[in-house]
Design a protein around this motif. Structure first.
Motif, PDB file in Angstrom:
ATOM      1  N   LEU A 102       0.834  -1.201   0.000  1.00  0.00           N
ATOM      2  CA  LEU A 102       0.000   0.000   0.000  1.00  0.00           C
ATOM      3  C   LEU A 102       0.871   1.255   0.000  1.00  0.00           C
ATOM      4  O   LEU A 102       1.601   1.506   0.968  1.00  0.00           O
ATOM      5  N   PHE A 103       0.775   2.036  -1.042  1.00  0.00           N
ATOM      6  CA  PHE A 103       1.461   3.327  -1.112  1.00  0.00           C
ATOM      7  C   PHE A 103       0.746   4.284  -0.157  1.00  0.00           C
ATOM      8  O   PHE A 103      -0.494   4.353  -0.154  1.00  0.00           O
ATOM      9  N   GLU A 104       1.495   5.006   0.631  1.00  0.00           N
ATOM     10  CA  GLU A 104       0.940   5.876   1.679  1.00  0.00           C
ATOM     11  C   GLU A 104       0.067   5.083   2.653  1.00  0.00           C
ATOM     12  O   GLU A 104      -0.794   5.636   3.328  1.00  0.00           O
ATOM     13  N   THR A 108      12.747  18.810  -4.436  1.00  0.00           N
ATOM     14  CA  THR A 108      11.502  19.372  -4.981  1.00  0.00           C
ATOM     15  C   THR A 108      10.297  18.946  -4.148  1.00  0.00           C
ATOM     16  O   THR A 108       9.225  19.536  -4.272  1.00  0.00           O
ATOM     17  N   HIS A 109      10.468  17.902  -3.331  1.00  0.00           N
ATOM     18  CA  HIS A 109       9.333  17.392  -2.549  1.00  0.00           C
ATOM     19  C   HIS A 109       9.876  16.701  -1.300  1.00  0.00           C
ATOM     20  O   HIS A 109      10.745  15.832  -1.405  1.00  0.00           O
ATOM     21  N   MET A 110       9.356  17.102  -0.129  1.00  0.00           N
ATOM     22  CA  MET A 110       9.873  16.586   1.151  1.00  0.00           C
ATOM     23  C   MET A 110       9.129  15.359   1.650  1.00  0.00           C
ATOM     24  O   MET A 110       9.424  14.864   2.731  1.00  0.00           O
ATOM     25  N   GLU A 111       8.132  14.877   0.932  1.00  0.00           N
ATOM     26  CA  GLU A 111       7.389  13.721   1.443  1.00  0.00           C
ATOM     27  C   GLU A 111       8.358  12.533   1.582  1.00  0.00           C
ATOM     28  O   GLU A 111       9.238  12.336   0.733  1.00  0.00           O
ATOM     29  N   PRO A 112       8.193  11.732   2.645  1.00  0.00           N
ATOM     30  CA  PRO A 112       9.178  10.686   2.920  1.00  0.00           C
ATOM     31  C   PRO A 112       9.326   9.615   1.833  1.00  0.00           C
ATOM     32  O   PRO A 112      10.321   8.888   1.837  1.00  0.00           O
ATOM     33  N   ASP A 113       8.353   9.478   0.933  1.00  0.00           N
ATOM     34  CA  ASP A 113       8.594   8.496  -0.140  1.00  0.00           C
ATOM     35  C   ASP A 113       9.753   8.955  -1.032  1.00  0.00           C
ATOM     36  O   ASP A 113      10.274   8.172  -1.830  1.00  0.00           O
ATOM     37  N   HIS A 114      10.189  10.187  -0.870  1.00  0.00           N
ATOM     38  CA  HIS A 114      11.377  10.686  -1.576  1.00  0.00           C
ATOM     39  C   HIS A 114      12.474  11.097  -0.604  1.00  0.00           C
ATOM     40  O   HIS A 114      13.642  10.789  -0.812  1.00  0.00           O
ATOM     41  N   ALA A 115      12.094  11.819   0.446  1.00  0.00           N
ATOM     42  CA  ALA A 115      13.107  12.449   1.297  1.00  0.00           C
ATOM     43  C   ALA A 115      13.587  11.567   2.441  1.00  0.00           C
ATOM     44  O   ALA A 115      14.511  11.934   3.160  1.00  0.00           O
ATOM     45  N   VAL A 170       0.943  20.464  -5.049  1.00  0.00           N
ATOM     46  CA  VAL A 170       1.074  19.427  -6.087  1.00  0.00           C
ATOM     47  C   VAL A 170       2.187  18.459  -5.650  1.00  0.00           C
ATOM     48  O   VAL A 170       3.203  18.366  -6.301  1.00  0.00           O
ATOM     49  N   HIS A 171       2.207  17.900  -4.494  1.00  0.00           N
ATOM     50  CA  HIS A 171       1.037  17.506  -3.754  1.00  0.00           C
ATOM     51  C   HIS A 171       1.055  17.985  -2.290  1.00  0.00           C
ATOM     52  O   HIS A 171       0.039  17.910  -1.589  1.00  0.00           O
ATOM     53  N   TRP A 172       2.194  18.469  -1.858  1.00  0.00           N
ATOM     54  CA  TRP A 172       2.340  19.070  -0.522  1.00  0.00           C
ATOM     55  C   TRP A 172       2.637  20.566  -0.702  1.00  0.00           C
ATOM     56  O   TRP A 172       2.976  21.004  -1.814  1.00  0.00           O
ATOM     57  N   ALA A 181       8.580  16.767  -9.854  1.00  0.00           N
ATOM     58  CA  ALA A 181       8.124  16.264  -8.552  1.00  0.00           C
ATOM     59  C   ALA A 181       7.045  15.186  -8.766  1.00  0.00           C
ATOM     60  O   ALA A 181       7.206  14.327  -9.624  1.00  0.00           O
ATOM     61  N   ASP A 182       5.929  15.266  -8.021  1.00  0.00           N
ATOM     62  CA  ASP A 182       4.895  14.229  -8.163  1.00  0.00           C
ATOM     63  C   ASP A 182       4.110  14.342  -9.480  1.00  0.00           C
ATOM     64  O   ASP A 182       3.454  13.377  -9.895  1.00  0.00           O
ATOM     65  N   ALA A 183       4.118  15.526 -10.081  1.00  0.00           N
ATOM     66  CA  ALA A 183       3.354  15.688 -11.333  1.00  0.00           C
ATOM     67  C   ALA A 183       3.939  14.781 -12.415  1.00  0.00           C
ATOM     68  O   ALA A 183       5.149  14.559 -12.454  1.00  0.00           O
ATOM     69  N   ARG A 200      -4.849   6.811 -12.025  1.00  0.00           N
ATOM     70  CA  ARG A 200      -5.132   6.470 -10.616  1.00  0.00           C
ATOM     71  C   ARG A 200      -4.162   7.223  -9.705  1.00  0.00           C
ATOM     72  O   ARG A 200      -4.543   7.717  -8.647  1.00  0.00           O
ATOM     73  N   TYR A 201      -2.926   7.339 -10.164  1.00  0.00           N
ATOM     74  CA  TYR A 201      -1.930   8.070  -9.369  1.00  0.00           C
ATOM     75  C   TYR A 201      -2.319   9.550  -9.266  1.00  0.00           C
ATOM     76  O   TYR A 201      -2.458  10.103  -8.185  1.00  0.00           O
ATOM     77  N   PHE A 202      -2.517  10.197 -10.392  1.00  0.00           N
ATOM     78  CA  PHE A 202      -2.772  11.649 -10.370  1.00  0.00           C
ATOM     79  C   PHE A 202      -4.064  11.971  -9.627  1.00  0.00           C
ATOM     80  O   PHE A 202      -4.103  12.853  -8.762  1.00  0.00           O
ATOM     81  N   LEU A 262       8.980  12.044 -10.256  1.00  0.00           N
ATOM     82  CA  LEU A 262       9.507  11.285  -9.117  1.00  0.00           C
ATOM     83  C   LEU A 262       8.977   9.854  -9.065  1.00  0.00           C
ATOM     84  O   LEU A 262       9.426   9.067  -8.244  1.00  0.00           O
ATOM     85  N   HIS A 263       7.987   9.539  -9.886  1.00  0.00           N
ATOM     86  CA  HIS A 263       7.499   8.151  -9.989  1.00  0.00           C
ATOM     87  C   HIS A 263       7.224   7.845 -11.463  1.00  0.00           C
ATOM     88  O   HIS A 263       6.716   8.707 -12.189  1.00  0.00           O
ATOM     89  N   GLY A 264       7.504   6.600 -11.844  1.00  0.00           N
ATOM     90  CA  GLY A 264       7.115   6.167 -13.192  1.00  0.00           C
ATOM     91  C   GLY A 264       8.107   6.601 -14.248  1.00  0.00           C
ATOM     92  O   GLY A 264       9.187   7.132 -13.951  1.00  0.00           O
TER      93      GLY A 264
HETATM   94 FE1  FEO Z   1       3.838  13.315  -2.758  1.00  0.00          FE
HETATM   95 FE2  FEO Z   1       5.671  10.831  -4.299  1.00  0.00          FE
HETATM   96  O1  FEO Z   1       5.129  11.968  -2.899  1.00  0.00           O
END
Ligand code: FEO
Length: 400
Positions: free
Chosen positions: A23-25, A79-86, A146-148, A165-167, A195-197, A226-228
């Motif tokens: 499960l992502f997030e 570009t994004h501090m969310e832990p899935d990256h940072a 987009v998104h934090w 970033a997440d876009a 589904r991601y966006f 940052l994904h895909g």
């Molecule tokens: Fe909003 Fe891939 O983290």
């Protein structure tokens, strides 16, 4: 070991994929895994663009080292501090303590919430500031929500690369092929991009639209999300950008109808099937039916963002609404879905109560047009109510 891919003359993909995470997030199922992307840029100065999730940190660090070789790391652009990256930022800094972290005000606020690392070297940037790496000049665009709130895009004037970033991200691991033109993206992966966006950024459509407007004024030859997959084919980039414009503006992507049903003993399922069959018989193509108890809700949200007409058919439950249908509708509302044609069908054996709750939720959503009066069924669809279903089918056809 390491595995990296050269994106362009001076830019290298150094990310990695996780195929074990369920499960992502801790919310969104990942049937095909996920990639955490990071990039190294080699110039007079060197820079890493974002770190990765803890799960793939060892591979990421090996990848970065293999590209830098004996060079020092000058900058880490966040570009994004969310832990899935940072989450692996400190691992990177421990290995390259001389590196300066580049971020905006909010980046550092969040960084200090996650990490107790006051001695970090920092470079504070804001809208359109330029980081000079030598040949490459990196321009920053704030992209809040987009998104934090701290998210920003980075754009390299020289290679015309957008670090987005997440876009422009997509669920799903990468399997050797890093570029979208090396896979059948629009056949095989578009559903997971949608589904991601829609689930990650969908709530912030206006902010996403504004951020896209700013960066799309610049010529773009590469998109590094940052994904895909990474994007470099002009036609595919344009096609993907158009999809994002639709999703971010809540514009239906396909002039199609989707029927969502919540059924306990099969009565409501039967109604959905009768409606879909009638639609097919009057020439409506590509009708989709989903059992909201079976299909996971993030896929249902993505389908609601895709289609123009949404039919919600639900059993009543405990003098209210069938819980899975309530979850779906609340999720659509939470994601700000708007600009849709809808119709409601309720079913109940002892208290017809589903439509009341469905209406209450839909009332709070913008620009929802009801194409028909609610159809109320008691337990099973009877012959004498067939005309109500057939009339609804006609209305759907008219509005497609
Ligand atoms: Fe909003 Fe891939 O983290």
């Amino acid at each position: 070991m390491y595995y990296t891919t050269q994106v362009s003359e001076d830019i290298f993909f150094v990310g990695a994929s996780d195929r074990r995470l369920n499960l992502f997030e801790n919310i969104f199922p990942l049937p095909n895994g996920i990639s955490y992307n990071s990039y190294v840029l080699l110039d007079e100065k060197t820079a890493v663009f974002d770190a990765v999730d803890k799960a793939v940190a060892p591979t990421f660090l090996n990848n970065v080292a293999s590209v830098l070789k004996d060079r020092k790391l000058d900058y880490i652009v966040i570009t994004h501090m969310e832990p899935d990256h940072a989450a692996s930022l400190m691992d990177l800094l421990n290995k390259y303590p001389e590196a300066t972290v580049v971020g905006n005000n909010k980046t550092f606020t969040i960084l200090d919430q996650f990490f107790n690392y006051p001695e970090i070297k920092r470079l504070l940037v804001t809208e359109k500031d330029i980081l000079d790496l030598g040949k490459h000049k990196i321009r920053f665009f704030l992209a809040p929500m987009v998104h934090w709130p701290e998210v920003m895009f980075a754009y390299d004037d020289t290679s015309k690369t957008l670090f987005s970033a997440d876009a422009f991200g997509t669920f799903g691991a990468l399997s050797g092929n890093v570029f979208s033109d090396e896979m059948n993206f629009f056949e095989d992966r578009l559903d997971e991009a949608r589904r991601y966006f829609t689930n990650i950024v969908g709530k912030y459509g206006m902010q996403a639209t504004n951020a896209l407007k700013k960066v799309l004024a610049y010529e773009i030859e590469y998109i590094c999300p940052l994904h895909g997959p990474v994007w470099r084919d002009k036609d595919l980039i344009n096609k993907f950008i158009e999809k994002h414009k639709l999703w971010a503006s809540y514009t239906p992507e396909d002039s199609e109808v989707v029927i969502f049903y919540g059924s306990i003993y099969g009565g409501t399922e039967e109604i959905a099937t009768v409606l879909a069959t009638r639609l097919a018989h009057i020439g409506v193509r590509n009708v989709k039916i989903y059992d909201v108890s079976i299909t996971e809700v993030s896929s249902l949200v993505a389908e609601a963002f895709r289609a123009k007409i949404l039919i919600f058919a639900s059993a009543s439950y405990n003098a209210g609404l069938f819980p899975y249908m309530e979850t779906l509708l609340l999720d659509l509302k939470a994601h700000s879905l708007q600009n849709r044609f809808v119709s409601l069908i309720e079913n109940g054996s002892w208290a017809l109560s589903a439509a009341k709750t469905m209406n209450e939720i839909l009332d709070g959503m913008k620009n929802i047009t009801f194409i028909n009066d609610t159809i109320s069924i008691k337990s099973r669809l009877q012959e004498e109510q067939l005309n109500e279903i057939f009339n609804l089918a006609d209305k759907i056809k008219e509005n497609l």
